[in-house]
Design a protein around this motif. Structure first.
Motif, PDB file in Angstrom:
ATOM      1  N   THR A  94       0.884  -1.050   0.110  1.00 53.95           N
ATOM      2  CA  THR A  94      -0.027   0.202  -0.246  1.00 53.95           C
ATOM      3  C   THR A  94       0.846   1.267   0.006  1.00 53.95           C
ATOM      4  OG1 THR A  94      -1.834  -1.209   1.068  1.00 53.95           O
ATOM      5  CG2 THR A  94      -1.575   1.318   1.212  1.00 53.95           C
ATOM      6  N   THR A  95       1.849   1.025   0.704  1.00 57.23           N
ATOM      7  CA  THR A  95       2.815   2.515   0.826  1.00 57.23           C
ATOM      8  C   THR A  95       3.465   2.821  -0.693  1.00 57.23           C
ATOM      9  OG1 THR A  95       3.408   1.686   3.088  1.00 57.23           O
ATOM     10  CG2 THR A  95       4.686   3.464   2.032  1.00 57.23           C
ATOM     11  N   GLN A 115      -7.651   0.468  -0.118  1.00 55.65           N
ATOM     12  CA  GLN A 115      -7.476  -1.231   0.435  1.00 55.65           C
ATOM     13  C   GLN A 115      -8.831  -1.047   1.577  1.00 55.65           C
ATOM     14  OE1 GLN A 115      -4.039  -2.195   2.642  1.00 55.65           O
ATOM     15  NE2 GLN A 115      -4.735  -3.940   3.325  1.00 55.65           N
TER      16      GLN A 115
HETATM   17  N1  ADP Z   1       1.675   6.338   7.761  1.00 58.49           N
HETATM   18  C1  ADP Z   1       2.447   5.594   8.333  1.00 58.49           C
HETATM   19  N2  ADP Z   1       3.255   5.804   9.358  1.00 58.49           N
HETATM   20  C2  ADP Z   1       3.939   4.862   9.836  1.00 58.49           C
HETATM   21  N3  ADP Z   1       4.041   3.550   9.610  1.00 58.49           N
HETATM   22  C3  ADP Z   1       3.515   3.196   8.481  1.00 58.49           C
HETATM   23  C4  ADP Z   1       2.304   4.032   7.822  1.00 58.49           C
HETATM   24  N4  ADP Z   1       1.875   3.618   6.976  1.00 58.49           N
HETATM   25  C5  ADP Z   1       2.372   2.427   6.726  1.00 58.49           C
HETATM   26  N5  ADP Z   1       3.249   2.234   7.755  1.00 58.49           N
HETATM   27  C6  ADP Z   1       4.073   0.902   8.098  1.00 58.49           C
HETATM   28  O1  ADP Z   1       4.570   0.570   6.871  1.00 58.49           O
HETATM   29  C7  ADP Z   1       4.610  -1.104   6.838  1.00 58.49           C
HETATM   30  C8  ADP Z   1       4.013  -1.272   5.273  1.00 58.49           C
HETATM   31  O2  ADP Z   1       2.795  -0.994   5.265  1.00 58.49           O
HETATM   32  P1  ADP Z   1       1.801  -1.317   4.216  1.00 58.49           P
HETATM   33  O3  ADP Z   1       2.423  -0.466   2.985  1.00 58.49           O
HETATM   34  O4  ADP Z   1       0.302  -0.733   4.354  1.00 58.49           O
HETATM   35  O5  ADP Z   1       1.790  -2.560   3.929  1.00 58.49           O
HETATM   36  P2  ADP Z   1       0.846  -3.743   3.022  1.00 58.49           P
HETATM   37  O6  ADP Z   1      -0.081  -2.716   2.204  1.00 58.49           O
HETATM   38  O7  ADP Z   1       1.752  -4.468   2.195  1.00 58.49           O
HETATM   39  O8  ADP Z   1       0.209  -4.627   3.993  1.00 58.49           O
HETATM   40  C9  ADP Z   1       4.002  -1.463   7.833  1.00 58.49           C
HETATM   41  O9  ADP Z   1       5.040  -1.843   8.964  1.00 58.49           O
HETATM   42  C10 ADP Z   1       3.208  -0.207   8.489  1.00 58.49           C
HETATM   43  O10 ADP Z   1       2.925  -0.457   9.757  1.00 58.49           O
END
Ligand code: ADP
Ligand code: MG
Lengths: 266, 301
Positions: free
Chosen positions: A46-47, A88
């Motif tokens: 997602t990031t 998502q």
């Molecule tokens: N805005 C944010 N601030 C701090 N940590 C974040 C943020 N968004 C995501 N994370 C962290 O970054 C990592 C990747 O998250 P994410 O991209 O949502 O993973 P996925 O979509 O593959 O499940 C995770 O450890 C999540 O906790």
């Protein structure tokens, strides 16, 4: 024949404090390519989407879309270049009707959204686009329903419909089938399969069976990094993928591994 | 039934002051003016989800400028009012530039602080504003309007302003505002520049607060720091909330309830602010959706 990539990510890193949620990711997408991004929860999928759409800025690296460097652009500028996405976690206008949601989606790229005294109607072209997107997402007849009152499955369909309506050039789908019943998943798979062939699509999906049947290529992420990039038929038996999805098998038999794999995807 | 009955009732309410004693005509005029202020607040609070606490200052600025331009500079009253409205609109745009990037309680506090600056200026810039003594004028006398004639003039202006605000919230831009209230992130990913749209909404809201202020200048013939102070902003917001945030027309109901109560309560006690505070608390507990909002919910059943 040489073809410039539609999307080119070079060395994208997104850091949240000490955590590198996306770590030095590079990838290229061809026009019309359909790419799945797989990986466990927290892998950074997602990031990565957020870095592409601008919801989160990349800490370093470059995002180039159709030859335009959009690394520093706001999300709305990127939308104007043709980047659309779904979320998502369902991110709709809950108190508005389906049609009002679609109107907002249809007008996002037009000047009409600045009309302070005009009537809240769509132009013929916009109306046709809305109709087509609703049809593609199997939501015809639901226009007057308030989103809050729809089933979760229908809300997921509306997520896709809203991303489609502006006739984007690239569509990012973040787990469009997550949390749906098997019947609804088949539904969403059909929606994705029937998307226009010249639309570049990136699909994040947890269900490997669903994803592999829909895409031309697969990127697997873990701990923010890309660990595998391969064709769909190479993915299931790829040792690294097995390791990520099943955990390192220490003396676990083949049969049991198979069983756990099934448990994962049902 | 309600569709037929309500226009009739509204018509009677609007025309009743023509036969009532002049005291009531004055109160009714005041209600109409504050209804416009309440609706201007509602444009932001109810439609974009940003609750402002500076609209008293914008309203008051328009009143000050109108009176100054008419009585000190000597401009015709119509031109003076337009200048007042323009000043309010520009002020709102500046406030908007500073405030629209924030939301929630930060927006509330930032707009509160901006309003306080205006109050401070009105209090200290004695040569222009008259300081605590305020500015006096005889605009109504100059116009040669009786209390009843002024009521009619205000009624017509208020109806035009209301129609414009109604048009605004039903326009494509109105839908954009509601979209921003419901989900800013989604709006950006659809191609909306949320900051720009909020700035436009803030400026439009300031314009209508300015209209109310210019009318108030003519009605009251007096501008003092009390009209730009915080309690004035709070009162505008309370009227919007009591009427029903996001209903627009609730502004009329809110202005009626609060001004009618103020007139009644003030006859018996000095503790009007206490009564206002208690009313507000009861309102929040029993009908947070406001009078019009509550009525809509009941009708839907
Ligand atoms: N805005 C944010 N601030 C701090 N940590 C974040 C943020 N968004 C995501 N994370 C962290 O970054 C990592 C990747 O998250 P994410 O991209 O949502 O993973 P996925 O979509 O593959 O499940 C995770 O450890 C999540 O906790
Ligand atoms: Mg995710």
């Amino acid at each position: 024949m040489f073809e410039a990539p539609v999307l080119s990510l070079s060395n994208i890193t997104v850091a949240f404090g000490a955590l590198k949620a996306v770590h030095d990711v590079s990838l290229k997408l061809r026009l019309g390519e359909r790419r799945a991004v797989l990986g466990p929860n927290g892998a950074g999928k997602t990031t990565l989407f957020n870095a592409i759409t601008g919801s989160t800025r990349a800490s370093s690296g470059r995002v180039v879309f159709e030859g335009v460097d959009m690394t520093r652009m706001s999300p709305q500028r990127r939308a104007h270049l043709g980047v659309a996405r779904t979320f998502q976690i369902t991110n709709l206008f809950a108190e508005l009707s389906v049609l009002e949601n679609m109107r907002l989606a249809a007008r996002g790229l037009s000047w009409r959204k600045f009309s302070l005294m005009g009537r809240d109607r769509l132009s013929h072209t916009e109306a046709a686009q809305v109709e087509a997107a609703l049809a593609a997402s199997h939501l015809v007849g639901r226009e007057a329903t308030v989103v809050r009152e729809m089933s979760y499955g229908e809300q997921r369909q509306l997520e896709v419909a809203m991303a489609l309506v502006g006739t984007p050039r690239m569509l990012l789908l973040d787990e469009p089938a997550a949390g749906l019943s098997p019947a609804e998943r088949t539904h969403v798979a059909a929606i994705i399969r029937n998307l226009p062939r010249n639309l570049t699509v990136v699909l994040i999906e947890h269900d490997m069976d669903l994803a592999l049947g829909l895409v031309d290529s697969v990127t697997v992420m873990q701990n923010g990094r890309v660990i595998v990039e391969a064709a769909p038929d190479e993915i299931r038996n790829h040792p690294l993928v097995q390791e990520v999805y099943l955990g390192k098998p220490h003396g676990v038999g083949e049969a049991e591994q198979e069983g756990r794999a099934n448990a994962h995807t049902v | 039934m309600i569709r037929i009955l309500s226009p009739v009732l509204i018509g009677i309410a609007a025309l009743a002051p023509l036969v009532l004693p002049t005291y009531f005509v004055s109160v009714a005029t005041q209600i109409l003016i504050f209804a416009v202020l309440a609706m201007a607040v509602d444009l932001l609070a109810g439609f974009t989800g940003r609750t402002p606490l500076c609209h008293g200052a914008i309203f008051g600025t328009s009143a000050y400028v109108t009176i100054y331009a008419a009585s000190v500079v000597g401009w015709p009253i119509g031109l003076a009012m337009l200048t007042g409205i323009l000043a309010a609109t520009c002020l709102a745009m500046v406030f908007g530039l500073l405030a629209v990037r924030t939301s929630g309680v930060y927006f509330l506090l930032l707009t509160l602080a901006l309003g306080l600056i205006v109050w401070g200026v009105c209090l200290r810039w004695t040569e222009i504003t008259g300081g605590e003594n305020g500015l006096r004028a005889q605009l109504r006398e100059d116009l040669g309007l009786s209390t009843r004639q002024l009521y009619v003039a205000v009624l017509v202006t208020v109806l035009c302003a209301t129609a414009a605000m109604w048009r605004l919230v039903r326009s494509p831009f109105g839908l954009t505002m509601r979209g921003i209230k419901e989900g800013e992130g989604r709006m950006a990913s659809l191609g909306y520049d949320v900051t720009l749209h909020l700035l436009i909404a803030f400026t439009a809201s300031g314009f209508f607060a300015g209209v109310a202020g210019a009318l108030y200048a003519v009605f009251n013939d007096f501008a003092s720091p009390s009209i730009v102070q915080l309690s004035s902003s709070v009162q505008g917001l309370l009227m919007a909330i009591v009427g029903g945030v996001g209903t627009l027309f609730g502004g009329f109901v809110g202005a009626f309830v609060i001004i009618a109560m103020e007139q009644t309560v003030s006859a018996f006690t000095e503790r009007w602010p206490t009564v206002l505070g208690l009313t507000f608390i009861l309102m929040m507990i029993f009908a947070p959706e406001g009078v019009v909002g509550k009525a809509r919910l009941l009708l839907k059943r």
